[in-house]
Design an enzyme around this catalytic site. Structure first.
Site, PDB file in Angstrom:
ATOM      1  N   ASP A   1      -2.490  -7.022  14.116  1.00  0.00           N
ATOM      2  CA  ASP A   1      -3.336  -7.750  15.038  1.00  0.00           C
ATOM      3  C   ASP A   1      -4.749  -7.251  14.716  1.00  0.00           C
ATOM      4  O   ASP A   1      -4.930  -6.272  14.009  1.00  0.00           O
ATOM      5  CB  ASP A   1      -2.925  -7.457  16.492  1.00  0.00           C
ATOM      6  CG  ASP A   1      -3.481  -8.510  17.426  1.00  0.00           C
ATOM      7  OD1 ASP A   1      -2.912  -8.726  18.502  1.00  0.00           O
ATOM      8  OD2 ASP A   1      -4.490  -9.151  17.051  1.00  0.00           O
TER       9      ASP A   1
HETATM   10  C1  GLC Z   1      -6.473 -11.259  18.813  1.00  0.00           C
HETATM   11  C2  GLC Z   1      -5.062 -11.579  19.275  1.00  0.00           C
HETATM   12  C3  GLC Z   1      -4.209 -12.196  18.213  1.00  0.00           C
HETATM   13  C4  GLC Z   1      -5.110 -13.080  17.351  1.00  0.00           C
HETATM   14  C5  GLC Z   1      -6.035 -12.172  16.599  1.00  0.00           C
HETATM   15  C6  GLC Z   1      -7.072 -12.955  15.798  1.00  0.00           C
HETATM   16  O1  GLC Z   1      -6.869 -10.027  19.338  1.00  0.00           O
HETATM   17  O2  GLC Z   1      -4.327 -10.523  19.878  1.00  0.00           O
HETATM   18  O3  GLC Z   1      -3.175 -12.952  18.845  1.00  0.00           O
HETATM   19  O4  GLC Z   1      -4.318 -13.844  16.456  1.00  0.00           O
HETATM   20  O5  GLC Z   1      -6.698 -11.230  17.432  1.00  0.00           O
HETATM   21  O6  GLC Z   1      -7.913 -13.646  16.663  1.00  0.00           O
END
Ligand code: GLC
Length: 734
Positions: free
Chosen positions: A265
Site C-alpha cells: 500500500d
Molecule cells: C491508499 C489506499 C490504497 C490505494 C493506495 C494508492 O492509501 O490505502 O487502497 O490504492 O493508497 O492510492
C-alpha cells in the site's frame, strides 16, 4: 522486366523481414511461453535495472527497463472506477481534461446484488476503462471483511461474509484481467479499520484468520488467478502485513502458490530486510501517508532501492531474493503491457453506464414497505416532495483513494425528475453537511433551522415525502483514513425526520451509505425504508428505476444492521477489540463476525445479513438433497422450487446456510455456503439447484492447521436471511 524486378525486390524484402522475425530475442518473442521469456529477460538485466523495476519512479508508476524496451508499469485506483490522473511526484491531480470516467457503484452495492454474473460484467467494464486509460494495474477490489460499522472504508468492500465476498471477487478479477489489466486485491490482510491504520497491530486466532479474513483473498488467488495483491498498512502479530513472513511467504506464496506481485500500500513498506526476505515485490509510495502528503522525489531512498542494492552488493541479502521479485514483475508485464494481443479498452461508453445502472438497480435493498408505499407509480401522486442533501450531493468525489472525477453523476433528484417529470417533483434540502474534505466537518455550515423549517413547511402540503439521508464521503464518515465516531446519522437528520413526521406520516426514508447506521429513531415511525449505496454515475437512474417499480427491488443486505452499536460482535468487547489501544488490537469476537454473532448469540439484528424485500412475494417448496449420506469429497446437490406468488416479476436470492449438529468445537449457528439469484415472472415456478461441496462444511482447526469436516449430521437451510429459515434438509457426512 519491371514486374520481374519488382518481384525480385519484394522477395528480398520478405526474406529480410522474415530473417529479422527469426532474430527477435527470446524475451520479445510472443510465440514463446511466458516463463521462457521471463528467464531470458531476467538474464539480460543488470543488478541496477533489477532494483529499478521493483520500486516506484513516481506516485503511480515503475520504470520498466528502457534499454530493453520493457515498458513502465502504470497503476491507478480504484475499485469503483479509474481515478483521475495524479501528478508525477505529489498527490495533486494532474489536471488532465480527458480522464473523467464512469463511476460504478461502490462494492457494497455489488455485494448487495448477490450477483456473480454482474460482478463479472462490472470487472470487465471497469477493466476496459483502466485499459483505455493505459493503466496496467487497477488497484482494487478491496475485500477486507466488514467487522463492524465504524470502518471508514467498508463502502469499498464486499460485506461481512467470506463466502459472499469470495464468490463475487473471482468474476470481478477475471473481468478486469480479461482486458490485460492486473487486478490488485487489497488490503492483505486484516485492515478492518482506518483509525491508526499505519500502526495498529492485530491479534486474531488462526481459526478466525482462515475462516473469516483470508477466504476472499484465497479465492481471488486460487479461483480468480489474480495477478497482484496489495499489502496492508497495519501489523499482524507484531510485523507489518506488507512484508510478512507468515501472511506473504507462508500463506500467500506458500500455501496458495501465488505467482503474481505483492505491491505495497502507499507507504506501507517499513524495512529493507523484511521487504527483501518476506515476499514484497513492488514498493510504492514510501514516505507518503497514502492520501495527502509525501516526501518529494524520495524514490532512490526507498527500502527496496539503494539500501537494498547496497546489501545485495555486500552479500548481506541473497541475489535469489531480487531475482524472485523481478520474475514476478516480468510475469505481470507479460500478462499486461508486454502482451501485444490484449484488447484496447473503452471509456464512458453506453455499455459501461448500463452496467453501472444495473448494479445499482440490483443492489438497492428494500428494508421496509408498509401499505405498498413503494413502488411509486407515475399516477400515484400529483407531487412528490424530495428532502435531504443526499438527494443532490455529489458522492463520487472524496472518500479517499477511491474518489472519482466523472463525466456524469446523475443524482437521485435528477433521476426522479427525469422519471416523473419536473412538475411532479419538489425539493427541499432539509439538512446540509458542508464540503467533502478530509478534515471532519463536525457542525454543518448551513442554517440548520432554516433548512429544516423550509422542508417541514413543504411537507405540510405534500402527498408523499422521500427523504434521502445517510452518510457521505467526508472524513470520519465513509472515507479512507479515518473511522466513524458515531453509529448515528449526522447533521440532525433524526430531528428533521421527526419534524416532518409531525406534519406528514407518508414518508419513505432512503439511506445512502457504505456502513450500517442506527435506524431505530425512525424505522418504526415511517412506512418505508430503503438502503441505498454510493451508486456512482447512474445513481439517480438506478434509484428512480427501483422507486418507480420499473425495476423490482432485489438487493439483499451484505452486512447486518444492528439495532445498537454494541449488538455488533466486535463492538461488544470494548476498546481492546475496537479500536484497540493505538498499538495492539484483539479480534475478541473471533469467528463470530456479523450474522455469525447475531444468530449464535441470539441478538437479533434490526435488518439481518441477506435480508431484503421485493415488490412481489416468493414461495419455497421443500428443500431436497440428492443423497442422505455423503463422503468427504462429495458435492451435495440441493434443489428447491421457487414460485413468484405476486403480480410483478422479480428476482429472489435463494440462500443456503449450513449448521453442524454436534461439532467438537464451537461453531456459528449457521454459515452461508451457497446462493443463487433467479428472475421469475408473476406466477412462474423454477426449480433452483445449488451445490455445496462437503469440504466447504469444514471448520479450521488451529492445532492441526488444517480444515476439518467431521462425521456428523449437518442441517442445510434455505433462508430469507441469516435469521429467517424457510426450509431445511438434514444430511449425514460419513
Ligand atoms: C491508499 C489506499 C490504497 C490505494 C493506495 C494508492 O492509501 O490505502 O487502497 O490504492 O493508497 O492510492
Amino acid at each position: 522486366m519491371k514486374k520481374t524486378l519488382f518481384l525480385f525486390i519484394t522477395l528480398i524484402g520478405l526474406s529480410i523481414t522474415n530473417s529479422m522475425a527469426q532474430k527477435l530475442p527470446v524475451y520479445l518473442d510472443d510465440t514463446l511461453d511466458i516463463e521462457t521469456r521471463v528467464e531470458d529477460a531476467l538474464s539480460r538485466l543488470t543488478l541496477e535495472e533489477k532494483i529499478a523495476m521493483i520500486h516506484a519512479q513516481s506516485k503511480f508508476s515503475t520504470p520498466g527497463v528502457p534499454r530493453l524496451g520493457i515498458p513502465e508499469i502504470w497503476m491507478s485506483d480504484g475499485p469503483h472506477g479509474v481515478r483521475a490522473e495524479i501528478s508525477w511526484d505529489t498527490w495533486a491531480y494532474a489536471g488532465w481534461t480527458n480522464d473523467s470516467c464512469t463511476a460504478f457503484p461502490a462494492l457494497t452495492c455489488l455485494a448487495a446484488s448477490f450477483n456473480p454474473q454482474l460482478a463479472s460484467e462490472y470487472g470487465k467494464a471497469v477493466g476496459e476503462e483502466a485499459r483505455f486509460r493505459k493503466k496496467d494495474i487497477l488497484l482494487g477490489p478491496g475485500v477486507n471483511m466488514y467487522r463492524h460499522p465504524m470502518n471508514g472504508r467498508n463502502f469499498e468492500y464486499m460485506g461481512e461474509d467470506p463466502y459472499l465476498a469470495s464468490t463475487l471477487v473471482v468474476p470481478y478479477v477475471k473481468g478486469v484481467q480479461s482486458n490485460g489489466v492486473a487486478a490488485c486485491v487489497k488490503h492483505f490482510a486484516l485492515n478492518n479499520q482506518e483509525l491508526w491504520r499505519n500502526q495498529i497491530d492485530v491479534e486474531v486466532s488462526d481459526r478466525a484468520l482462515y475462516e473469516i479474513y483470508l477466504p476472499a483473498f484465497k479465492a481471488a488467488v486460487i479461483d480468480g488467478g489474480v495477478w497482484s495483491i496489495m499489502g496492508a498498512y497495519n501489523k499482524y502479530r507484531g510485523q507489518h502485513t506488507t512484508h510478512h513472513k507468515r501472511l506473504t511467504n507462508e500463506i500467500l506464496k506458500g500455501e496458495w502458490n501465488f505467482d503474481g506481485c505483492v505491491v505495497t500500500d502507499w507507504g506501507s513498506a517499513h524495512d529493507t530486510d523484511e521487504a527483501a526476505l518476506n515476499g514484497l515485490d513492488i514498493e510504492m509510495g514510501s514516505w507518503t501517508n497514502g492520501l495527502t502528503w509525501g516526501e518529494s522525489f524520495a524514490y532512490d531512498n526507498y527500502f527496496m532501492a539503494q539500501p537494498y542494492l547496497e546489501k545485495l552488493k555486500k552479500g548481506e541479502l541473497p541475489m535469489s531474493t531480487i531475482d524472485d521479485k523481478v520474475r514476478r514483475v516480468l510475469r505481470l508485464q507479460y500478462r499486461t503491457n508486454m502482451n501485444r494481443n490484449r484488447p484496447l479498452g473503452s471509456f464512458t461508453t453506453v455499455e459501461h453506464y448500463d452496467v453501472a445502472r444495473r448494479v445499482g438497480q440490483q443492489g438497492i435493498v428494500l428494508l421496509k414497505n408498509e401499505k405498498e408505499f413503494f413502488p411509486i407509480a407515475s399516477n400515484k401522486y400529483k407531487k412528490i416532495l424530495v428532502v435531504g442533501e443526499n438527494a443532490t450531493r455529489k458522492l463520487t468525489p472524496s472518500g479517499g483513494s477511491s474518489e472519482l472525477k466523472v463525466k456524469q453523476e446523475i443524482s437521485p433528484l435528477d433521476g426522479l425528475i427525469a422519471r416523473y417529470g419536473a412538475d411532479m417533483i419538489e425539493y427541499a434540502m432539509g439538512y446540509g453537511s458542508g464540503p467533502s474534505i478530509y478534515e471532519q466537518v463536525t457542525e454543518s455550515p448551513y442554517d440548520t433551522e432554516a433548512l429544516r423549517k423550509e422542508a417541514v413547511e413543504k411537507a405540510k402540503t405534500a402527498e408523499v415525502v422521500l427523504f434521502f439521508g445517510g452518510l457521505n464521503k467526508s472524513h470520519l464518515q465513509d472515507c479512507e483514513g479515518g473511522d466513524r465516531t458515531s453509529y448515528e446519522l449526522p447533521f440532525g437528520q433524526y430531528e428533521l425526520i421527526e419534524e416532518i413526521l409531525k406534519v406528514n406520516k407518508n414518508v419513505g426514508v432512503v439511506i445512502i451509505s457504505g456502513n450500517g447506521v442506527d435506524m431505530t429513531p425512525f424505522v418504526d415511525k415511517v412506512p418505508a425504508v430503503m438502503q441505498s449505496w454510493y451508486l456512482g454515475s447512474m445513481a439517480g437512474v438506478s434509484t428512480a428505476d427501483v422507486i418507480s417499480g420499473d425495476v423490482n427491488a432485489s438487493g439483499r443486505m451484505p452486512f447486518s444492521v444492528s439495532r445498537k452499536l454494541t449488538d455488533n460482535g466486535a463492538m461488544s468487547y470494548g476498546e481492546k477489540s475496537y479500536p484497540g489501544d493505538g498499538d495492539k488490537q484483539h479480534y475478541l469476537e473471533d469467528i463470530y463476525v456479523g450474522y455469525r454473532w447475531h444468530t449464535t448469540k441470539k441478538i437479533p439484528a434490526l435488518f439481518p445479513f441477506g435480508y431484503g424485500l421485493s415488490y412481489t412475494t416468493f414461495g419455497y417448496g421443500d428443500l431436497s438433497a440428492d443423497k442422505k449420506e455423503y463422503s468427504k469429497d462429495d458435492v451435495i446437490n440441493l434443489s428447491v422450487e421457487i414460485t413468484n406468488n405476486g403480480k410483478v416479476a422479480g428476482c429472489e436470492t435463494v440462500q443456503i446456510y449450513s449448521s453442524q449438529a454436534k461439532p467438537s468445537v464451537e461453531r456459528p449457528i449457521r454459515e452461508l455456503k451457497a446462493f443463487d439469484k433467479i428472475y421469475l415472472q408473476p406466477g412462474e415456478k423454477k426449480t433452483v439447484t445449488l451445490t455445496v461441496p462437503v469440504e466447504s462444511l469444514a471448520y479450521f482447526d488451529d492445532a492441526k492447521h488444517a480444515w476439518v469436516v467431521e462425521n456428523d449430521t449437518f442441517t442445510l437451510s434455505a433462508c430469507a436471511s441469516a435469521e429467517k429459515v424457510l426450509k431445511q434438509v438434514k444430511i449425514k457426512v460419513k
